[in-house]
Design a protein around this motif. Structure first.
Motif, PDB file in Angstrom:
ATOM      1  N   TYR A 535       1.064  -1.231   0.215  1.00 40.87           N
ATOM      2  CA  TYR A 535       0.002  -0.090  -0.107  1.00 40.87           C
ATOM      3  C   TYR A 535       0.827   1.293   0.014  1.00 40.87           C
ATOM      4  O   TYR A 535       0.545   2.399  -0.332  1.00 40.87           O
ATOM      5  CB  TYR A 535      -0.816   0.111   1.285  1.00 40.87           C
ATOM      6  N   ARG A 537       3.470   1.590  -1.819  1.00 40.22           N
ATOM      7  CA  ARG A 537       3.570   1.930  -3.431  1.00 40.22           C
ATOM      8  C   ARG A 537       2.191   2.525  -3.972  1.00 40.22           C
ATOM      9  O   ARG A 537       2.580   3.210  -4.981  1.00 40.22           O
ATOM     10  CB  ARG A 537       3.969   0.528  -4.138  1.00 40.22           C
ATOM     11  N   CYS A 538       1.306   1.980  -3.720  1.00 38.82           N
ATOM     12  CA  CYS A 538       0.092   2.435  -4.369  1.00 38.82           C
ATOM     13  C   CYS A 538      -1.223   2.131  -3.554  1.00 38.82           C
ATOM     14  O   CYS A 538      -1.115   1.077  -2.710  1.00 38.82           O
ATOM     15  CB  CYS A 538      -0.202   2.099  -6.043  1.00 38.82           C
ATOM     16  N   ASN A 539      -2.486   2.705  -3.961  1.00 43.34           N
ATOM     17  CA  ASN A 539      -3.619   2.391  -3.098  1.00 43.34           C
ATOM     18  C   ASN A 539      -4.338   1.209  -3.959  1.00 43.34           C
ATOM     19  O   ASN A 539      -4.655   1.629  -5.094  1.00 43.34           O
ATOM     20  CB  ASN A 539      -4.635   3.542  -3.155  1.00 43.34           C
ATOM     21  N   LYS A 581       1.281  -1.050 -12.044  1.00 43.54           N
ATOM     22  CA  LYS A 581       0.866  -0.178 -11.072  1.00 43.54           C
ATOM     23  C   LYS A 581       1.662  -0.083  -9.721  1.00 43.54           C
ATOM     24  O   LYS A 581       1.937   1.032  -9.146  1.00 43.54           O
ATOM     25  CB  LYS A 581      -0.567  -0.765 -10.564  1.00 43.54           C
ATOM     26  N   LEU A 582       2.240  -1.350  -9.389  1.00 41.82           N
ATOM     27  CA  LEU A 582       3.269  -1.333  -8.317  1.00 41.82           C
ATOM     28  C   LEU A 582       4.754  -0.764  -8.490  1.00 41.82           C
ATOM     29  O   LEU A 582       5.122  -0.319  -7.593  1.00 41.82           O
ATOM     30  CB  LEU A 582       3.202  -2.662  -7.612  1.00 41.82           C
ATOM     31  N   GLN A 584       5.727   0.862 -11.833  1.00 41.12           N
ATOM     32  CA  GLN A 584       5.655   1.595 -12.787  1.00 41.12           C
ATOM     33  C   GLN A 584       6.520   1.324 -14.003  1.00 41.12           C
ATOM     34  O   GLN A 584       7.235   1.961 -14.779  1.00 41.12           O
ATOM     35  CB  GLN A 584       6.156   2.900 -12.449  1.00 41.12           C
TER      36      GLN A 584
END
Length: 599
Positions: A535, A537-539, A581-582, A584
């Motif tokens: 989380y 790294r991204c939602n 997403k995690l 890039q």
């Protein structure tokens, strides 16, 4: 076994067929010969031969009765030579009108008697047609049954029972098919048209008359077509639509001249005279009256004499009235006689012949009294007939409504049944698929669990070995073997998670929210900070995080797709998207797996 069964069945079929047709000695020889042939036949050939034999047996047992040629010959002349047919049937009475005669032949003979009598305008007044109908109702003789209903309808019409007559005509019509002679269909439609006409149901009568005309036109029966047009014209006369009636009658009149149909031409000219007389066009009425009188058929004499008397009475030409009234009183029925007596009384009063005037006045009263009695009976009969007909129509409409409601109910029930069956099959297939999926997951989880326990046991053995040795060499060996105190915890938590999932799968249930909470708790105990690292790294969505957990547990793509209720390609594509997403970075599903395992 199949060949033995087919051999036995075929033998029985052939025995039945041949015993039906041949003598016993011939049958036995053929059966023995057939058995020799059958031994060398294949199963498919036996099936084909058995089918043919069965059809032959059914055909021989269920075929229609073969009637004597002499009765068929009489049937062929009933339509055009009814009197000759009646005389031939009378000659055959000693042979067929006996209880000992064949039932089919006897009832066919009786049906021909009814048919010939009706065509000769001498219908039987007894109950013969009832017995004939009862017999053919229990046979496969559809054409004979159709004729029986038709002549029963005519019997009821003779008895002034229009509803029963129409009902039987309709039954006869329902039994007609492509094999029914068109002239017979035309007769049924014509009779129904007449009954509707007498009931005052002109629209239905017109439909029937047009159907009758259509049958005659298809078979190119010119005379039948002319009679049909005449009937349609008479219908318009009843409706007081004289222009239409005249137009049709004139067309028929021209066609009669073209076909040299003299008798019908006289009948049409009489109809034209009546139509013009109803329109008070006496000039044209007299024109067609003179033509009718010049070629006067015996069947319409009374009607023509009555019309002539009416026309001349309107012109006050009493000598001509007297002449045609004298002819009318000799030729006509009681209604014509009443009219003739009235006109003759007036004629003799005008000529001061009191004796003759008194005589015909008394005759007129006598005829009038008789007519009043007849009218009273007929009025009651007609009222009953109309009432019965209306009741029948009402009952028929109610029955049709009930049948429609019942059909709708049956349709709904069948639809629900089919939908239920479809849903049951769908659910069965789905449950079957789900069972196979759960079985596959259970097997994979068992394998994973076994691998985890095997690793746990191996690490425990290595740990014991390391604690039992103090040398430098032993310590280096332990470090080389990868024994780590944390590894035992990881394996232990993984086993707990896998066992929880396996238990739920064995119950054939999907993972619940509580199960996922339990898995989340234990995966973060096995790998501290796993969730925070993701989380950070991204939602992530809840479903994305669940995929990460399952990949961390090293579940195969097929197992993940079942647990997440998605297709395998969709899970693979999702893993590739999650990798980007995690991290890039562009990558594949395998890259995502490596990344998750590294956390």
């Amino acid at each position: 076994m199949i060949c033995v069964f087919l051999h036995k069945t075929l033998q029985v079929a052939i025995k039945i067929l041949l015993l039906w047709k041949l003598k016993k000695e011939q049958t036995l020889n053929i059966i023995q010969h057939t058995q020799t042939i059958m031994r060398g036949m294949s199963s498919s050939a036996l099936i084909l031969l058995l089918t043919v034999a069965t059809i032959a047996v059914v055909s021989s047992c269920g075929g229609s009765h073969r009637y004597p040629q002499e009765l068929s010959a009489v049937d062929s002349i009933c339509k055009d030579s009814a009197e000759v047919a009646m005389s031939r049937l009378q000659a055959l009475s000693a042979k067929y009108d006996q209880p000992s005669a064949d039932a089919y032949d006897r009832n066919y003979y009786l049906l021909l008697k009814v048919k010939a009598a009706n065509n000769a305008y001498q219908p039987l007044a007894d109950s013969t047609i009832f017995h004939v109908l009862d017999f053919f109702r229990g046979t496969a003789e559809k054409d004979k049954l159709c004729q029986s209903y038709y002549y029963l309808g005519k019997y009821y019409i003779k008895k002034n029972d229009a509803p029963q007559g129409l009902e039987n005509f309709q039954k006869a019509l329902d039994l007609t098919d492509e094999n029914t002679p068109l002239y017979f269909r035309s007769c049924i439609y014509n009779q129904m048209g007449k009954q509707f006409l007498y009931q005052g149901m002109y629209d239905k009568a017109l439909v029937m008359y047009k159907e009758s005309y259509s049958c005659d036109s298809i078979q190119k029966d010119s005379i039948g077509m002319l009679f049909g047009m005449r009937d349609i014209a008479s219908l318009y006369s009843f409706k007081k639509d004289y222009p239409k009636s005249l137009a049709i009658l004139k067309q028929v009149y021209r066609d009669c001249k073209r076909f040299n149909a003299n008798l019908l031409q006289s009948s049409i000219s009489h109809s034209l005279a009546v139509c013009y007389d109803d329109m008070d066009d006496e000039k044209n009425a007299k024109r067609y009256l003179y033509e009718t009188l010049s070629h006067l058929p015996a069947s319409i004499k009374a009607s023509v004499y009555g019309l002539a008397a009416d026309i001349y009475h309107k012109e006050n030409r009493m000598d001509s009235v007297c002449h045609y009234s004298s002819l009318l009183i000799e030729e006509s029925d009681i209604y014509g006689k009443q009219k003739a007596a009235k006109y003759l009384c007036q004629y003799y009063l005008g000529n001061s012949n009191n004796a003759e005037a008194l005589f015909y006045n008394n005759e007129y009263k006598t005829f009038s009294d008789s007519i009043n009695e007849i009218n009273a009976v007929e009025t009651v009969a007609k009222m009953n007939a109309v009432y019965n007909f209306n009741q029948k129509e009402k009952e028929k409409m109610q029955l049709e409504i009930k049948m429609k409601e019942r059909t709708l109910l049956y349709s709904i029930c069948v639809s629900f049944f089919l939908l239920g069956m479809a849903f049951f099959i769908y659910r069965s297939e789905k449950n079957k698929k789900k069972y196979l999926q759960f079985k596959l997951i259970s097997e994979n989880l068992k394998r994973i669990l076994d691998d985890q326990k095997s690793k746990e046991a191996q690490d425990a053995d290595n740990a014991v070995c390391c604690r039992g040795e103090n040398s430098v060499t032993s310590k280096e060996a332990c470090e080389t073997s990868g024994v780590d105190s944390n590894n035992d915890k990881v394996i232990s938590y993984n086993c707990v998670i896998v066992e929880a999932i396996q238990k739920r799968i064995e119950e054939k249930k999907n993972l619940t929210a509580e199960d996922w909470k339990f898995i989340d708790l234990n995966i973060n105990k096995a790998y501290p900070g796993f969730k925070e690292k993701l989380y950070s790294r991204c939602n992530l969505k809840s479903s994305d995080y669940k995929i990460c957990i399952l990949v961390k547990l090293e579940f195969q793509n097929s197992v993940i797709s079942i647990l997440m209720n998605r297709s395998e390609p969709a899970v693979s594509l999702k893993r590739a998207k999650l990798f980007f997403k995690l991290t890039q970075k562009e990558g594949k599903a395998k890259d995502f797996n490596d990344f998750i395992k590294s956390l």
